[in-house]
Every structure is written in C-alpha cells, then in structure tokens.
Design a protein around this motif. Structure first.
Motif: not given
Length: 204
Positions: A98-109
C-alpha cells in the motif's frame, strides 16, 4: 526507523494517550491483542482492514492514525495537497504493498491508495477482508480478480474498475504473470456527529 516501526510507535503512543491497554484496544477494534502487540513492536505490517479497525477503535480517522499531526486543524475548505511520485506512506503486507497518498491530511473523507497486488490466488490471499465504508478500485496495470462474500468472482483488466461495499468480505488478487497495479479510494466508516447522538426533540 522503518515505516512499520514508525506506525507501531505511533499506535502505541495514541493507545497510551487514551489510557487503553492492549486488551482494551482489542475489545474496541476487534483486532487481536497479539496482532496489536506485533504492530506496535514493528514486526507486523497491518492490512488496510486492520488499520481501519484500529483507527475506529481509537475514534480516529485513518489519516489521524498514520498521518502527520501538524495538519490536524487544517480547514476542510482549504484542502490542496499535490502528491508527487514516490510520496506517501508505504506499508508492505503479505498481499499488498500500500502507498497511502496525501497522508498528511488527517481529516479526509476519502483515503486514496496506490497499491501493488502481490497475492495471485485466493488460497494465497487467505480470509476475505472487511472494514467500514465503501471503496472504488481501478486497474492501472495487469489483471485483477475481485473475490467477494456474496458475488461470483469478477476479472478486471487495465482501465476497468469496481465499486463495492467494504463491509462485505472481499479480496483482490493478481490474475496475470506479474503483480497488478491498482488505484483505490476508500471512504472512512461513517461516524456519528455529536448532534446526531442526541435524541430528537418530541413534538409538543
């Protein structure tokens, strides 16, 4: 420190910050004590199923569990986060990388994931996975067989896609002679807002 070790240390920190024992988190998440212990010690890379269950048990989003605390208070209306090649948090498991993208955004929907599918058969994959939310997957390279709890297997080629309920047991396996490459977007399990937890007012 490897990604597995970093995630394990973060999980331990978040669990202890909530004054939860291993068995307490196991009860809340449905993940076995031994599995949580291995994850915290950095000896086991958790599947998406386990990550989502642990996040739900800690009452966090997946971004808050694996992401960066610095953007915790970012306004959802000001989101703008490009992701370059090689960016993201990589978790290598038995069946997927897995490569979790935009992981710096913590409150994603939504949880965007670029993945490589390693398993080539359902027997090799093991038990079907299930977690809250829904997901959309599109094949970028190779062929993928989608196994599910209630439907016959479906084979997808490059450019083909599927949308499914993640609470249904499911598994993705590579059908060709090489690992398949996919892009998947998962939604977070629905959470009750505080206002929703109160009883509706009764008519006079």
């Amino acid at each position: 420190m490897t990604t597995a070790q970093a995630l394990g240390a973060r999980l331990r920190h978040l669990r202890k910050a909530r004054q939860l024992t291993l068995s307490g988190l196991a009860s809340l998440s449905g993940v076995a004590v031994s599995t949580i212990s291995k994850i915290e010690n950095g000896t086991l890379s958790p599947t998406l199923d386990k990550v989502l269950r642990l996040a739900e048990g800690l009452d966090l989003t997946i971004g808050q569990l694996i992401g960066d605390d610095d953007s915790e208070n970012m306004s959802p209306n000001s989101r703008f986060a490009p992701s370059r090649e090689g960016d993201g948090i990589v978790i290598d498991t038995k069946n997927y990388v897995y490569r979790y993208l935009c992981a710096e955004l913590t409150n994603k929907r939504m949880v965007p994931i670029h993945a490589r599918i390693k398993a080539s058969s359902l027997k090799e994959f093991g038990p079907l996975e299930r977690h809250g939310g829904e997901e959309f997957l599109i094949v970028m390279d190779g062929e993928v067989v989608v196994h599910s709890e209630f439907y016959a297997p479906v084979t997808l080629g490059r450019g083909e896609s599927i949308y499914l309920d993640s609470t249904m047991g499911h598994a993705y396996v590579s059908a060709g002679d090489r690992d398949a490459e996919v892009f998947c977007i998962c939604t977070e399990p629905q959470r009750l807002e505080k206002d929703d937890e109160t009883e509706p007012s009764q008519p006079a």
